[in-house]
Design a protein around this motif. Structure first.
Motif, PDB file in Angstrom:
ATOM      1  N   GLN A 167       0.826  -1.206   0.000  1.00 27.08           N
ATOM      2  CA  GLN A 167       0.000   0.000   0.000  1.00 27.08           C
ATOM      3  C   GLN A 167       0.858   1.252   0.000  1.00 27.08           C
ATOM      4  OE1 GLN A 167      -2.516  -0.507   3.442  1.00 27.08           O
ATOM      5  NE2 GLN A 167      -3.915  -1.903   2.400  1.00 27.08           N
ATOM      6  N   GLN A 168       1.940   1.213   0.808  1.00 26.27           N
ATOM      7  CA  GLN A 168       2.849   2.351   0.841  1.00 26.27           C
ATOM      8  C   GLN A 168       3.509   2.558  -0.519  1.00 26.27           C
ATOM      9  OE1 GLN A 168       3.228   4.537   3.160  1.00 26.27           O
ATOM     10  NE2 GLN A 168       4.929   5.658   2.286  1.00 26.27           N
ATOM     11  N   THR A 169       3.891   1.439  -1.158  1.00 22.44           N
ATOM     12  CA  THR A 169       4.500   1.536  -2.491  1.00 22.44           C
ATOM     13  C   THR A 169       3.523   2.138  -3.491  1.00 22.44           C
ATOM     14  OG1 THR A 169       5.876  -0.406  -2.011  1.00 22.44           O
ATOM     15  CG2 THR A 169       5.607   0.219  -4.327  1.00 22.44           C
ATOM     16  N   ARG A 170       2.257   1.683  -3.419  1.00 18.41           N
ATOM     17  CA  ARG A 170       1.239   2.239  -4.329  1.00 18.41           C
ATOM     18  C   ARG A 170       1.007   3.719  -4.050  1.00 18.41           C
ATOM     19  NH1 ARG A 170      -1.163  -2.934  -3.519  1.00 18.41           N
ATOM     20  NH2 ARG A 170      -2.450  -2.136  -1.812  1.00 18.41           N
ATOM     21  N   ARG A 171       0.965   4.071  -2.747  1.00 22.41           N
ATOM     22  CA  ARG A 171       0.789   5.484  -2.405  1.00 22.41           C
ATOM     23  C   ARG A 171       1.950   6.320  -2.934  1.00 22.41           C
ATOM     24  NH1 ARG A 171      -1.294   3.391   2.572  1.00 22.41           N
ATOM     25  NH2 ARG A 171       0.780   3.534   3.516  1.00 22.41           N
ATOM     26  N   GLU A 172       3.171   5.806  -2.763  1.00 27.06           N
ATOM     27  CA  GLU A 172       4.336   6.529  -3.266  1.00 27.06           C
ATOM     28  C   GLU A 172       4.302   6.638  -4.784  1.00 27.06           C
ATOM     29  OE1 GLU A 172       7.646   4.413  -1.733  1.00 27.06           O
ATOM     30  OE2 GLU A 172       7.433   5.198   0.322  1.00 27.06           O
ATOM     31  N   ALA A 173       3.856   5.537  -5.456  1.00 27.31           N
ATOM     32  CA  ALA A 173       3.763   5.570  -6.916  1.00 27.31           C
ATOM     33  C   ALA A 173       2.728   6.608  -7.361  1.00 27.31           C
ATOM     34  CB  ALA A 173       3.395   4.189  -7.447  1.00 27.31           C
ATOM     35  N   ARG A 174       1.579   6.632  -6.671  1.00 30.72           N
ATOM     36  CA  ARG A 174       0.555   7.636  -7.005  1.00 30.72           C
ATOM     37  C   ARG A 174       1.077   9.043  -6.767  1.00 30.72           C
ATOM     38  NH1 ARG A 174      -3.041   3.806  -4.552  1.00 30.72           N
ATOM     39  NH2 ARG A 174      -2.913   4.949  -2.575  1.00 30.72           N
ATOM     40  N   GLN A 175       1.817   9.197  -5.666  1.00 31.79           N
ATOM     41  CA  GLN A 175       2.381  10.507  -5.361  1.00 31.79           C
ATOM     42  C   GLN A 175       3.383  10.933  -6.431  1.00 31.79           C
ATOM     43  OE1 GLN A 175       1.462  12.590  -3.114  1.00 31.79           O
ATOM     44  NE2 GLN A 175       3.041  14.119  -3.440  1.00 31.79           N
ATOM     45  N   ARG A 176       4.212   9.969  -6.867  1.00 32.69           N
ATOM     46  CA  ARG A 176       5.179  10.281  -7.931  1.00 32.69           C
ATOM     47  C   ARG A 176       4.460  10.643  -9.224  1.00 32.69           C
ATOM     48  NH1 ARG A 176       8.065   5.910  -5.601  1.00 32.69           N
ATOM     49  NH2 ARG A 176       7.193   4.465  -7.145  1.00 32.69           N
ATOM     50  N   ARG A 177       3.378   9.902  -9.541  1.00 32.54           N
ATOM     51  CA  ARG A 177       2.622  10.229 -10.755  1.00 32.54           C
ATOM     52  C   ARG A 177       2.010  11.626 -10.663  1.00 32.54           C
ATOM     53  NH1 ARG A 177       1.017   4.712 -10.481  1.00 32.54           N
ATOM     54  NH2 ARG A 177      -0.891   5.281  -9.405  1.00 32.54           N
ATOM     55  N   ARG A 178       1.462  11.944  -9.490  1.00 32.62           N
ATOM     56  CA  ARG A 178       0.901  13.290  -9.323  1.00 32.62           C
ATOM     57  C   ARG A 178       1.971  14.351  -9.485  1.00 32.62           C
ATOM     58  NH1 ARG A 178      -2.406  10.807  -5.235  1.00 32.62           N
ATOM     59  NH2 ARG A 178      -0.836  11.317  -3.663  1.00 32.62           N
ATOM     60  N   GLU A 179       3.132  14.119  -8.865  1.00 27.60           N
ATOM     61  CA  GLU A 179       4.217  15.083  -8.979  1.00 27.60           C
ATOM     62  C   GLU A 179       4.688  15.212 -10.425  1.00 27.60           C
ATOM     63  OE1 GLU A 179       7.154  13.680  -6.290  1.00 27.60           O
ATOM     64  OE2 GLU A 179       6.092  14.359  -4.473  1.00 27.60           O
TER      65      GLU A 179
END
Length: 313
Positions: A167-179
């Motif tokens: 979940q943390q990895t997915r959250r980080e991936a989503r955050q990277r995509r947003r950035e």
């Protein structure tokens, strides 16, 4: 520990056995027991103990503990720290379950869990302790069961940890995509601003070129203007040359007249024809010259100014 039960524990110590049974204890005097490392056998039976404090697990030197006939509802979570414990009597208490750390009691050889409201699965594992052999078997089976339960708990814990990490990895991936999206939007915005500035610059240059072309076309359509400008310049140039010529001519005549007058006045031929002519000219034109002196002075000043501007500026 009640005041009437506060007694010197050393008086109850016989060899390595410390008998605190029937002492109406509501809690175990852990601090005092830690000062008696020789007391490896504790008898805490027949008291009023409902719960063992966490500090009880610090009695790691204890080998045998009798907690029978109390009112214990649970054991401390770190109970497995008692690694040297071999004999544990929990007969007639209110225990429903054992802590997972119970699996760490690798030295446990004897266990009595009779007359406790244990859970169905744990009660099945813990056989009746009617003799020494059954109590030993109970200890072995319970420790094995708790190890299996610990493995299950560890696996579930590992799964939860892996799930949380995923979940943390997915959250980080989503955050990277947003950035990355934000950076892309910013890049596009900068590119658009640059393109707008470029178009504005090109429009300005085109406007200037158009104005230049229009000006050139206008000059071609009205050639008389340039011609008139050239004529004016030529007139000015001719006027300056004319003034200079008149000025030089006037000066030459003045010098010539001055030379002739000087000759007539100094030489013996003063009664010659030329001297008579010069005298008549002097007499005739002197009044006229005096009247025109001011005009002549202005004219000579203008000529001098023109000559100075033309030849000395």
């Amino acid at each position: 520990m009640p005041k009437k039960s506060r007694m010197k524990l050393r008086d109850k110590l016989e060899g390595n056995e410390l008998d605190l049974s029937l002492s109406v204890l509501t809690e175990v005097p852990v601090k005092e027991l830690m000062e008696l490392p020789k007391a490896t056998t504790l008898d805490l039976s027949c008291n009023l103990l409902v719960k063992l404090q966490e500090e009880f697990c610090m009695l790691t030197h204890v080998v045998k503990i009798d907690l029978s006939k109390n009112q214990l509802q649970e054991l401390p979570m770190e109970f497995g720290r008692l690694r040297l414990l071999q004999h544990l009597d929990l007969y007639d208490n209110q225990l429903q379950a054992l802590p997972i750390s119970f699996a760490d009691l690798k030295s446990l050889k004897w266990l009595d869990l009779k007359d406790n409201p244990l859970g169905e699965e744990l009660a099945t594992v813990a056989t009746d302790c009617l003799d020494d052999r059954q109590c030993k078997l109970c200890a072995s089976k319970v420790v094995i069961y708790m190890k299996e339960l610990q493995e299950v708990v560890d696996r579930e814990k590992q799964k939860r940890l892996e799930k949380e990490q995923a979940q943390q990895t997915r959250r980080e991936a989503r955050q990277r995509r947003r950035e990355e999206q934000q950076r892309e939007i910013l890049r596009q915005k900068k590119a658009e601003e640059k393109e707008q500035r470029k178009r504005a610059y090109e429009e300005e240059q085109a406007k200037k070129q158009s104005e230049t072309k229009s000006k050139r076309k206008t000059e071609r359509r009205v050639p008389g203007t340039a011609l008139q400008n050239g004529v004016v310049r030529m007139e000015k140039k001719g006027r300056s040359h004319g003034c200079a010529l008149l000025l030089f001519l006037f000066l030459f005549l003045m010098v010539l007249l001055a030379g002739v007058l000087t000759y007539c006045l100094t030489c013996s031929t003063s009664h010659s024809n030329i001297c008579h002519v010069m005298q008549d000219l002097h007499t005739s034109f002197l009044p006229i010259m005096s009247k025109r002196c001011e005009s002549l002075q202005n004219f000579l000043g203008d000529c001098l100014a023109v000559v100075q501007k033309r030849f000395f500026s």
